[in-house]
Design an enzyme around this catalytic site. Structure first.
Site, short mmCIF file in Angstrom:
data_model
loop_
_atom_site.label_atom_id
_atom_site.label_comp_id
_atom_site.label_asym_id
_atom_site.label_seq_id
_atom_site.Cartn_x
_atom_site.Cartn_y
_atom_site.Cartn_z
N CYS A 47 5.97 -5.19 16.07
CA CYS A 47 5.53 -4.19 17.03
C CYS A 47 4.07 -4.48 17.36
CB CYS A 47 5.72 -2.79 16.47
SG CYS A 47 7.45 -2.51 16.04
N SER A 79 10.92 5.45 15.69
CA SER A 79 9.73 5.00 16.41
C SER A 79 10.12 4.71 17.85
CB SER A 79 9.18 3.73 15.74
OG SER A 79 8.75 4.04 14.45
N PHE A 80 9.99 5.69 18.69
CA PHE A 80 10.49 5.58 20.06
C PHE A 80 9.47 4.91 20.98
CE2 PHE A 80 12.74 7.21 23.89
CZ PHE A 80 13.99 6.75 23.53
N CYS A 86 3.50 8.42 1.39
CA CYS A 86 3.99 7.46 2.38
C CYS A 86 4.27 6.15 1.62
CB CYS A 86 2.93 7.26 3.45
SG CYS A 86 3.43 6.14 4.75
N GLU A 112 0.82 -1.19 0.00
CA GLU A 112 0.00 0.00 0.00
C GLU A 112 0.86 1.25 0.00
OE1 GLU A 112 -4.04 -1.68 2.06
OE2 GLU A 112 -2.37 -1.20 3.38
N CYS A 131 6.42 -6.99 7.34
CA CYS A 131 7.55 -6.55 8.16
C CYS A 131 7.96 -7.70 9.05
CB CYS A 131 7.12 -5.34 9.01
SG CYS A 131 8.48 -4.61 9.95
N GLY A 172 6.84 -2.00 6.33
CA GLY A 172 8.22 -2.48 6.34
C GLY A 172 9.19 -1.63 7.13
N GLU A 173 10.34 -2.23 7.41
CA GLU A 173 11.41 -1.54 8.13
C GLU A 173 12.47 -1.14 7.09
OE1 GLU A 173 12.44 -0.22 11.16
OE2 GLU A 173 14.10 0.23 9.82
N ASN A 189 -3.92 4.49 16.05
CA ASN A 189 -4.96 4.15 15.07
C ASN A 189 -5.37 2.71 15.28
OD1 ASN A 189 -4.99 6.68 13.62
ND2 ASN A 189 -2.96 6.12 12.92
N CYS A 240 1.08 -2.49 15.77
CA CYS A 240 1.13 -2.20 14.34
C CYS A 240 0.50 -3.33 13.52
CB CYS A 240 2.58 -2.00 13.90
SG CYS A 240 2.77 -1.80 12.12
N CYS A 277 -1.50 5.66 9.83
CA CYS A 277 -0.27 4.98 10.28
C CYS A 277 -0.58 3.66 10.94
CB CYS A 277 0.45 5.79 11.35
SG CYS A 277 0.95 7.39 10.86
N1 SAH Z 1 8.88 0.38 10.19
C1 SAH Z 1 9.15 1.75 10.32
C2 SAH Z 1 8.30 2.65 9.43
C3 SAH Z 1 6.84 2.32 9.26
S1 SAH Z 1 5.71 2.67 10.53
C4 SAH Z 1 9.00 2.17 11.76
O1 SAH Z 1 8.47 1.41 12.55
O2 SAH Z 1 9.45 3.28 12.09
C5 SAH Z 1 5.44 4.42 10.59
C6 SAH Z 1 5.04 4.90 11.99
O3 SAH Z 1 3.69 4.52 12.35
C7 SAH Z 1 5.93 4.30 13.07
O4 SAH Z 1 6.32 5.26 14.00
C8 SAH Z 1 5.03 3.28 13.70
O5 SAH Z 1 5.47 2.95 14.97
C9 SAH Z 1 3.70 3.97 13.66
N2 SAH Z 1 2.56 3.09 13.84
C10 SAH Z 1 2.50 1.77 13.59
N3 SAH Z 1 1.25 1.30 13.90
C11 SAH Z 1 0.55 2.35 14.36
C12 SAH Z 1 -0.81 2.49 14.81
N4 SAH Z 1 -1.66 1.47 14.82
N5 SAH Z 1 -1.22 3.72 15.20
C13 SAH Z 1 -0.37 4.77 15.14
N6 SAH Z 1 0.90 4.68 14.70
C14 SAH Z 1 1.37 3.49 14.33
FE1 SF4 Z 2 7.43 -3.06 11.29
FE2 SF4 Z 2 7.41 -0.41 11.77
FE3 SF4 Z 2 5.16 -1.88 12.05
FE4 SF4 Z 2 7.17 -2.16 13.77
S1 SF4 Z 2 5.92 -0.28 13.46
S2 SF4 Z 2 5.99 -3.83 12.82
S3 SF4 Z 2 8.93 -1.90 12.46
S4 SF4 Z 2 6.26 -1.51 10.16
#
Ligand code: SAH
Ligand code: SF4
Length: 392
Positions: A137, A246-247, A126, A113, A133, A192-193, A323, A140, A366
């Site tokens: 997390c 992504s802290f 984006c 996507e 991935c 993805g990462e 989200n 996610c 996101c």
């Molecule tokens: N894999 C990379 C980039 C993709 S995610 C990473 O993790 O940084 C982009 C951002 O969306 C990241 O900060 C991720 O932690 C955040 N994210 C993932 N799932 C989410 C959700 N359900 N609600 C809000 N942010 C989310």
């Molecule tokens: Fe992968 Fe980023 Fe989602 Fe974590 S937040 S599972 S690193 S896409």
């Protein structure tokens, strides 16, 4: 009597004919080598690359016949050895807020996507770097997808190209103005990462930044990582774009469950890498992404702890209201809680914008990305083992 069966080895091709190579995604050097390999004289190769490059990335041309400054013979030769291929757009959804989500199909039938987010002063694409991935997390949606493969550089820059097709943003013949672009920024925040697919992401972003093509400034590209510490410095050195991290938590205990890569590179290791990040400065601050999860990481103590941790790093904090997605094990923090957290960050002298969820009605926000065809889930046990928490 039938004749003995003999096989003339000379009639067996020693090598199967190679599949035509895709020109999209090749680096300039790679394209030069590929042209030389099909017989282009070395002396001409660089010039030919420049010409093809402009057709592909400045004018958005997909047909060798349209490359009118190349001889007919050379065009025919190109067409026998190469293809110009971008991902196929399978569906396009448009949100009530103008966000566009494209589902695109890539080789092997995989789908990823891509989301276009229009704002007043910019338009951000984006982009995805992997199918699924490998990380898990726990908040996610993408992390629940079982199948994973790296995208090629062509598939990554191809996402930008199909979005420009849809926005009708290739310059028309005779015009070369780049003012008021609809697609002005790229964030590597899709599926993805990106730092687990470093070379392809780098090559694709180099194409996006190349002054003879799409011409995006490196400051308009942001790469988001969950914290792949050994690759962080390379992002500055080899791509030069902005960095987001992504802290999401202020103790290792909580971060281990939210962002399991923390078990490999913990908060201290991550912060050390960020302190040494070659490009960090007040004009190029590192974005700390922080997803606001009700009762998990959103207390005043968390906010104060976060401020202590990042001391000395040129940073801004991007608060992301969680989200939700079907089966998600968390709830979004209340608006009041998000505001209180943001106030503490702001009072400590950091910008703390709250990311407005975009395209929620089409699951484009996101962390909601996950294509229908890749619905296979990691097993519940696998997720629990990796994150230490139960979900579903
Ligand atoms: N894999 C990379 C980039 C993709 S995610 C990473 O993790 O940084 C982009 C951002 O969306 C990241 O900060 C991720 O932690 C955040 N994210 C993932 N799932 C989410 C959700 N359900 N609600 C809000 N942010 C989310
Ligand atoms: Fe992968 Fe980023 Fe989602 Fe974590 S937040 S599972 S690193 S896409």
């Amino acid at each position: 009597m039938s004749a003995p069966i003999t096989q003339d080895v000379h009639t067996i091709p020693r090598k199967l004919p190679e599949m035509p190579q895709n020109l999209v995604g090749m680096t300039r050097e790679g394209m030069r080598d590929a042209l030389i390999a099909i017989g282009t004289p070395e002396k001409q190769a660089k010039m030919r690359v420049g010409q093809i490059w402009q057709w592909l990335y400045n004018w958005g041309v997909r047909d060798f016949d349209a490359m009118t400054n190349l001889s007919k013979d050379f065009r025919a030769q190109l067409a026998t050895h190469f293809v110009i291929e971008v991902p196929e757009v399978v569906t396009k959804q448009v949100s009530t807020d103008g966000t566009r989500k494209y589902l695109v199909r890539i080789a092997g039938g995989h789908e990823v996507e891509v989301v276009y987010i229009p704002e007043k002063d910019r338009g951000t694409l984006c982009v995805s770097s992997q199918v699924g991935c490998t990380l898990t997390c726990s908040f996610c949606h993408t992390g629940t997808q079982k199948l994973v493969r790296n995208l090629t550089a062509g598939e990554i820059i191809g996402q930008v190209m199909v979005a420009r097709d849809d926005l009708d943003e290739w310059p028309k013949s005779g015009t070369r103005t780049y003012e008021a672009r609809l697609l002005s920024n790229i964030v590597l925040m899709g599926m993805g990462e990106p730092l687990y697919n470093f070379e392809n992401v780098r090559d694709a972003m180099k194409i996006a930044m190349d002054p003879e093509g799409i011409q995006l400034s490196r400051r308009r590209i942001t790469l988001s990582t969950s914290g792949v510490v050994p690759e962080i410095a390379r992002t500055a050195d080899e791509i030069g774009c902005l960095l987001a991290v992504s802290f999401h938590a202020t103790t290792d205990e909580v971060r281990d469950t939210l962002v399991p890569i923390n078990k490999k590179w913990n908060i201290e290791a991550l912060l050390n890498a960020l302190r040494e990040y070659p490009k960090a400065s007040n004009s190029e601050r590192i974005t700390f992404e922080y997803v606001m999860l009700h009762g998990v990481n959103d207390s005043d103590e968390d906010a104060h702890r976060l401020m202590k941790l990042i001391e000395g790093i040129p940073a801004k904090i991007n608060l992301i209201p969680f989200n939700e997605w079907p089966g998600a094990p968390y709830k979004r923090s209340s608006n009041n809680r998000i505001r209180a957290f943001s106030d503490i960050v702001h009072a400590a002298g950091y910008a703390s914008p709250v990311r407005k969820p975009r395209g929620e009605d089409i699951m484009a926000a996101c962390g909601q990305l996950k294509s229908e065809t890749e619905r296979a889930r990691k097993s519940k046990r696998q997720i629990e083992a990796e994150t230490g928490i139960a979900r579903d």
